[in-house]
Write a protein that holds these residues in place. Structure first.
Motif, PDB file in Angstrom:
ATOM      1  N   GLU A 216     -16.358  28.691 -29.499  1.00  0.00           N
ATOM      2  CA  GLU A 216     -16.281  28.270 -30.896  1.00  0.00           C
ATOM      3  C   GLU A 216     -14.859  28.440 -31.422  1.00  0.00           C
ATOM      4  N   ASP A 219     -12.586  25.898 -29.966  1.00  0.00           N
ATOM      5  CA  ASP A 219     -12.982  24.599 -30.504  1.00  0.00           C
ATOM      6  C   ASP A 219     -12.377  24.397 -31.889  1.00  0.00           C
ATOM      7  N   GLY A 220     -12.401  25.461 -32.681  1.00  0.00           N
ATOM      8  CA  GLY A 220     -11.861  25.370 -34.035  1.00  0.00           C
ATOM      9  C   GLY A 220     -10.411  25.841 -34.084  1.00  0.00           C
ATOM     10  N   VAL A 223      -8.191  24.858 -37.006  1.00  0.00           N
ATOM     11  CA  VAL A 223      -8.513  25.515 -38.277  1.00  0.00           C
ATOM     12  C   VAL A 223      -7.997  26.950 -38.249  1.00  0.00           C
ATOM     13  N   ARG A 236     -12.562  39.580 -33.685  1.00  0.00           N
ATOM     14  CA  ARG A 236     -13.955  39.188 -33.466  1.00  0.00           C
ATOM     15  C   ARG A 236     -14.249  39.139 -31.967  1.00  0.00           C
TER      16      ARG A 236
ATOM     17  N   PHE B 455     -13.740  21.126 -38.947  1.00  0.00           N
ATOM     18  CA  PHE B 455     -14.483  21.979 -38.029  1.00  0.00           C
ATOM     19  C   PHE B 455     -15.078  23.149 -38.794  1.00  0.00           C
ATOM     20  N   LEU B 456     -16.387  23.391 -38.583  1.00  0.00           N
ATOM     21  CA  LEU B 456     -17.009  24.549 -39.207  1.00  0.00           C
ATOM     22  C   LEU B 456     -17.522  25.493 -38.145  1.00  0.00           C
ATOM     23  N   PHE B 457     -17.587  26.776 -38.499  1.00  0.00           N
ATOM     24  CA  PHE B 457     -18.118  27.778 -37.586  1.00  0.00           C
ATOM     25  C   PHE B 457     -19.626  27.894 -37.794  1.00  0.00           C
ATOM     26  N   ARG B 504     -20.580  23.819 -34.999  1.00  0.00           N
ATOM     27  CA  ARG B 504     -19.517  22.925 -35.463  1.00  0.00           C
ATOM     28  C   ARG B 504     -19.855  22.291 -36.809  1.00  0.00           C
TER      29      ARG B 504
END
Lengths: 603, 614
Positions: A216, A219-220, A223, A236, B455-457, B504
């Motif tokens: 994750e 992937d981000g 951001v 984390r 993009f989101l967690f 996501r």
């Protein structure tokens, strides 16, 4: 996650899984088993042969100071033959054990992925990608993990029986020592498994979590970077990695105790045999050769008997994996197909959406959507962000079914159509483009037979993609990379559009499908659609004026309801929400002008 | 593929083949010894208490030799003593041996625990170091590798090291030790027979190198096939809607089956090699034993060795064969472990092209921000130049729109401005300071970019919005949403701010994801906000409302927006028009239209579209 109280049921269910494996591949298992038995028998045979050679050849030769050449060579031949047979046993056991595991893995991977392709999208929504991937990969692997040592373990049983017979025949008293050592080893294994398996389950879970966090976070990555969160992301990850470390250290403590204990017990057994044996030799109850043979048997059995441990130790993981795999295989989707075909007549379809209600995770998001599109016309579905437009698009091509109400193509409920029937008539171009790791041609045709390169080029031209495709190194044969990463967003969207157009669908649904395309390019695409020689009924979801302008009718939705429908002008005149949405930019502009004027006149 | 591509206009298009930045290192050029040395340096924990651990390992190894010696002593000196069996001596030796076995077991336990603690600690450090470094790599470097492959660098690659260190590595040490000790002991009994045994095994040792290569190649293939198989399956899972909508289930399952079958075949092949390698050790052991029996008897007849010595020697062969077989297995693991270690080190040793100046860097003061591009050019390493000599000043508190065709250099401009990349030539100045000299913490707090794909967690809406400012309370978040005019939208969600957004953010629509990404940036409250087509999926009314709040007219924020929508340009204080990597026009909308250049054409085309109907 089952954790406690699983000991007995795990064993029972673990054996049941092994039973499944044997039923799936009986012949291969049989061959591996023959190999193991051969290996086991020859391991014992080796000890026996050495004992006999010692007694019948070495001892007399040393005593006589002379040896017969024939006896010497036959002894050598015997020892080598036993080794050869043992080697054959090893090859059969390991090779066929492996073949069995890999065949089972492949079989179940095919079954699981068939399920992924069969199950409805609502099921997919509830199961994250990572989980489905690990079902097909790590879980299936762990299910069949105990299979590799299984023939060996069964071979060990044979070995134990043979050894027990050999021991009893050689020396009853010494064999009693053996009957104490072997149960101790098995008991140790059971104890080990009992303490270790919950710890290992936890560690396995944490391993997956570490991977999830990393996946994750990477992937981000953009951001993370643009908000400067690298340090907190690392914290984390470090926290999870630390949990995994602690779990593994706990595993290590148990394993660290078990391994030396497993090694010590057989050695202590041998020493006990020597102790007792020496006394028996003294009393004349046994011979040195017998003692050597018994001692040798013990050393040899100590290692293979651990195969039991491997099988038993892997069982909890196997059962957990089996449960996860069965969850996929036993999932039933409420997605059934009818047998009807659409009338063969070519040309655009008529579409009716009849009082459709649809819920997502318990909350109703469409509250009775109702509209019709007559054949060959274009309807623009317009509404604010989050009003349910994409859901309607998915319903139109039967990616999901309504809770109540119906979607009809040419007056036939789409649920009554045969498999592939809807896809044969209707094509949806998604908001989020998805390309396969394939060539441009493969991505456009998706393997449909009878599509010529001319057809592909025609579709590309209509989607305004012919220019950049022609400029790619290998034209239609260019590989686009995983998810089409070698192309820009706008290029990907145009390929996805071509994919729909090449099928000359009778209903074309565009879900904001040109949002990444330049306005100029978009206007050319829209013009092409309008003038196309193969007309479709079109439902287009869009915000851009030009796109809406293409439509004969506007259906305006808000909060999952159709608020108004009619020509653009009519709806614009009647409906406040639509007017606000459509004229937002002009009003913005006017506001600014007013503000600027006020500033000028004020200053 | 060698064609120039329009990577420029797309935030996530990955120019993997030609236009890459520094690639993520594979570490394949690092030798095995260098790998181990570098690996040990990266995880200092490995050396904690190493002498004691090694001492315990030596005790463990020696302990394994006790049985055969005891057996030999019992037989030779106890049972076959010249004056008849010596029961007292037998008992003494056996008791000593039992004590030794117990000491060995204890040493083994202590060593295992130490080893686990130390290696797991070191590997956790290694994982975390590599993880952090992946984030520190420039966007370009990150994009040279699939995300899944990057994940494997901090997971399965590290796991192979762990397996090796705790199981195989120790066995290797013990095996080698056992080989040496048993050779010495064998030589003690009979140097002739020892030479004989070595003569039998030597060809095997020589062949082992060749086998290792075969095994390594076979396993490398298996790993590649696993990757391909997972890619094929993930395609079917991620692309499930497309597969369903176009009814291409059969074709998709054929593709998956091909990958599954390729993996099965490669795994079976590897197994074949391993099984054959392993069994060859067994055959050699048989030959060696037979040879020892033949030669031993002949020597015995000649009076060169005793009966007890020959029996002990036969035991010692078992001791010799064991480590050979174990060693074969262990070397396979070693291949994996060194390969895994190399890949992890490869990541860590990849230079971060866009580096944080660290504590020596400058901290920017809060407040209105101004930007100056001074003769900035940018070209991808090994690729064509995509931005040519751009000089421009963005005054504080201004609203700038950036427009241009696909591939014109807009996104490159934005990425240079936010220091996701550094210019090849020239410099980007912020508040009069070179961007490269600004501490990252300060830079990221003041300049925030919102990319197109929000993009989101996989957590709640609330946590996603406050991602850039975790200390914010729920009330802060609600207030921000209200200011953005999004409160009604959130209330309409099933659980309001507590709604989980899914992986996501896929439980939300594309437009909704963009709303969250914008709210996130708004709450982070930067002084310079860069929106890279961040509102492309949002309806116009919401977009106008949100953008107005974002630009923070009242707060004096500088805002730079890349957009296809000409409305944004119309409203901007200044428009920057890019074409073919150059800044070709700039000015306010009305002036540019009057100028009659490229911008005027674009605008005309847009208004024509608009006028075509409404």
């Amino acid at each position: 996650m089952p954790e406690r109280g699983l000991d007995r049921s795990v064993l029972r269910r673990g054996f049941a899984v092994l039973g499944v494996a044997i039923r799936e591949e009986p012949r291969i298992f049989g061959i591996a088993l023959v190999g193991s038995v051969l290996f086991g028998a020859m391991t014992v045979g080796n000890a026996w042969v050495l004992g006999r050679v010692t007694e019948n050849l070495i001892t007399p030769s040393f005593a006589r100071g002379d040896v017969a050449a024939g006896a010497l060579w036959s002894a050598a031949a015997l020892i080598i033959s036993v080794s050869l047979l043992k080697a054959v046993g090893i090859v059969l056991r390991r090779l066929f054990g492996g073949i069995m595991v890999y065949r089972l893995e492949a079989t179940y991977r095919r079954r699981v992925t068939r399920q992924y392709l069969r199950l409805p999208l609502s099921w997919h929504h509830k199961h994250p990608t990572g989980q489905l991937l690990s079902n097909a990969n790590a879980d299936i692997e762990s299910v069949w993990f105990p299979i590799a040592p299984l023939p060996m373990a069964i071979g060990v049983v044979v070995m134990l029986v043979v050894a027990a017979v050999a021991l009893v025949l050689t020396d009853l008293v010494l064999s009693i020592v053996g009957f104490v050592v072997f149960p101790t080893i098995i008991g140790l294994n059971l104890l080990y498994q009992r303490y270790l398996s919950p710890l290992q389950t936890v560690a396995q879970q944490l391993r997956a979590e570490v991977s999830e966090v990393a996946h994750e976070s990477f992937d981000g990555g953009l951001v993370v970077k643009s908000l400067g969160r690298e340090a907190s992301e690392t914290a984390r990850f470090a926290a999870k990695a630390g949990e995994l470390r602690d779990a593994m250290v706990r595993v290590g403590r148990v394993r660290g105790l078990f391994d030396p204990a497993m090694e010590a017990v057989p050695v202590l057994g041998v020493l006990a045999v020597l102790m007792i044996g020496s006394i028996r030799i003294e009393s004349g109850a046994t011979s040195p050769a017998d003692l050597i043979q018994v001692a040798y048997l013990f050393t040899l059995l100590a290692f293979p008997i651990r195969a039991f441990g491997w099988v038993l130790g892997e069982m909890p993981r196997s059962v957990v994996g089996w449960d996860r795999v069965r969850n996929v295989l036993d999932a039933t989707g409420g997605f059934s197909y009818g047998a009807r075909r659409l009338p063969a007549a070519d040309g655009p379809s008529r579409l009716d959406v009849v009082d459709v209600r649809f819920s997502y995770e318990g909350a109703e998001v469409l509250h009775g959507v109702d509209f019709a599109v007559s054949a060959g016309t274009t309807v623009a579905l317009v509404g604010p962000t989050g009003s349910g437009k994409s859901t309607v698009a998915n319903l139109l091509v039967r990616l999901v079914d309504p809770d109540t109400g119906a979607v009809e193509l040419d007056r036939v409920d789409v649920r009554e159509l045969e498999p592939g029937g809807v896809a044969g008539a209707a094509a949806l171009v998604f908001q989020q483009t998805f390309l396969f790791d394939d060539t441009v041609r493969g991505n456009v045709t998706l393997g449909v037979e009878g599509v010529s390169d001319e057809d592909v080029w025609r579709a590309l031209r209509l989607a305004q993609a012919d220019g950049f495709v022609a400029a790619l190194g290998h034209g239609l044969d260019t590989q686009v990379g995983e998810r089409g990463t070698s192309l820009s967003g706008g290029q990907r969207q145009r390929l996805a559009l071509a994919r729909a157009l090449v099928r000359q669908p009778r209903l074309l649904v565009l879900d904001d499908a040109t949002s990444s395309v330049d306005p100029q390019v978009e206007s050319r695409i829209l013009a092409g659609l309008r003038d196309s020689t193969a007309p479709s009924t079109v439902v287009v979801i869009a915000y851009r004026r030009a796109t809406i302008a293409l439509a004969d009718e506007v259906v305006y939705v808000e909060h999952g309801r159709v608020v108004d429908r009619g020509t653009h002008d009519d709806v614009l005149g009647r409906t406040e929400g639509y007017r606000e949405l459509i004229t937002a930019y002009e009003r913005e502009q006017a506001d600014r002008l007013a503000l600027a004027e006020a500033e000028t006149s004020g200053g | 593929m060698t064609t120039p591509r329009t990577i420029d206009d797309d935030t996530d298009a990955t120019p993997r083949d030609t236009l890459d930045g520094t690639r993520v290192g594979k570490g394949s050029d690092i030798g095995a010894i260098a790998t181990i040395r570098r690996g040990l340096a990266l995880s200092p924990e490995f050396r904690t208490g190493l002498p004691l651990t090694l001492a315990l390992a030596v005790i463990s190894t020696l302990g394994r030799i006790v049985t055969p010696i005891a057996v030999q002593q019992v037989i030779d000196r106890g049972l076959s003593a010249p004056g008849g069996p010596d029961l007292g001596l037998v008992r003494q030796i056996v008791l000593l041996a039992i004590a030794a076995v117990l000491v060995t077991a204890l040493a083994g336990y202590l060593m295992n625990v130490r080893l686990f603690t130390v290696t797991e600690g070191g590997l956790a450090t290694l994982r975390t170091t590599a993880f952090r470094h992946v984030h520190d790599l420039s966007v370009l470097t990150q994009n040279t590798e699939r995300r899944g492959a990057l994940v494997s660098r901090v997971t399965s690659d590290v796991d192979t090291i762990s397996t090796f260190m705790q199981w195989a590595g120790l066995l290797l040490v013990i095996s080698v030790g056992q080989l040496v000790v048993s050779t010495v002991l064998m030589a003690f009994y009979s140097w002739q027979l020892t030479l004989l045994v070595w003569g039998c095994f030597l060809p095997l040792f020589l062949l082992l190198r060749h086998f290792q290569k075969l095994v390594a190649t076979a396993y490398t293939r298996v790993r590649e096939r696993v990757g391909e198989m997972l890619a094929a399956i993930s395609e079917a899972v991620v692309g499930a809607p497309v597969v369903r909508a176009y009814a291409v289930e059969d074709r998709t399952s054929e593709r998956i089956d091909t990958a599954i079958e390729a993996h099965r075949q490669s795994a079976t092949r590897a197994q074949k090699i391993v099984a054959l390698t392993f069994s060859s050790g067994e055959i050699v052991a048989g030959i060696a034993t037979a040879a020892v029996v033949v030669v031993g008897v002949l020597l015995g007849v000649g009076g060169d060795i005793t009966f007890g010595q020959l029996v002990a020697f036969l035991f010692l062969i078992t001791l010799f064969v064991g480590p050979v077989q174990v060693g074969t297995e262990v070397l396979n693991q070693a291949q994996n472990a060194v390969a895994g270690w190399r890949r992890v080190i490869g990541v860590i040793d990849t230079p971060a092209d866009v580096a944080d100046p660290g504590p020596d860097g400058i901290v920017l003061r809060r407040g209105p921000i101004d930007v100056r591009f001074e003769h900035v050019s940018f070209g991808y390493p090994n690729g064509p130049r995509v931005l040519h000599d751009v000089s421009v000043t963005v005054p504080p508190q201004s609203r700038i729109a950036v427009v241009g065709e696909t591939g014109s250099g807009k996104t490159t401009f934005a990425k240079l401005l936010t220091r996701l990349m550094d210019p090849s030539e020239g410099r980007v100045m912020v508040d009069g300071v070179d961007l490269r000299d600004v501490q990252f913490g300060s830079l990221r707090a003041r300049i925030v970019m919102v990319p197109q794909d929000g993009f989101l967690f996989d957590t709640t809406l609330l946590d996603n919005i406050r991602y850039g400012r975790p200390e914010s309370s729920e009330a802060d978040v609600s207030l921000a949403l209200t200011e953005l005019g999004l409160a009604a939208w959130v209330e309409g969600l099933p659980n309001g701010l507590s709604t989980p957004v899914g992986q996501r953010g896929e439980s939300l629509s594309a437009g909704e994801r963009q709303l969250v990404a914008l709210a996130r940036a708004y709450l982070a409250d930067p002084d310079l906000l860069v929106l890279d087509e961040a509102t492309s999926a949002i309806d116009p009314a919401t977009e106008v409302r949100v953008q107005r709040a974002l630009e923070g007219l009242t707060r004096g924020r500088t805002a730079l927006t890349i957009a296809h929508r000409m409305a944004t340009a119309e409203a901007a204080d200044e428009v920057l028009v890019f074409a073919a990597g150059r800044l070709v026009e700039r000015g306010v909308h009305a002036d540019l239209v009057a100028l009659g250049g490229g911008y005027a054409d674009m605008y005309a085309s847009w208004t024509a579209q608009r006028a075509s109907r409404a």
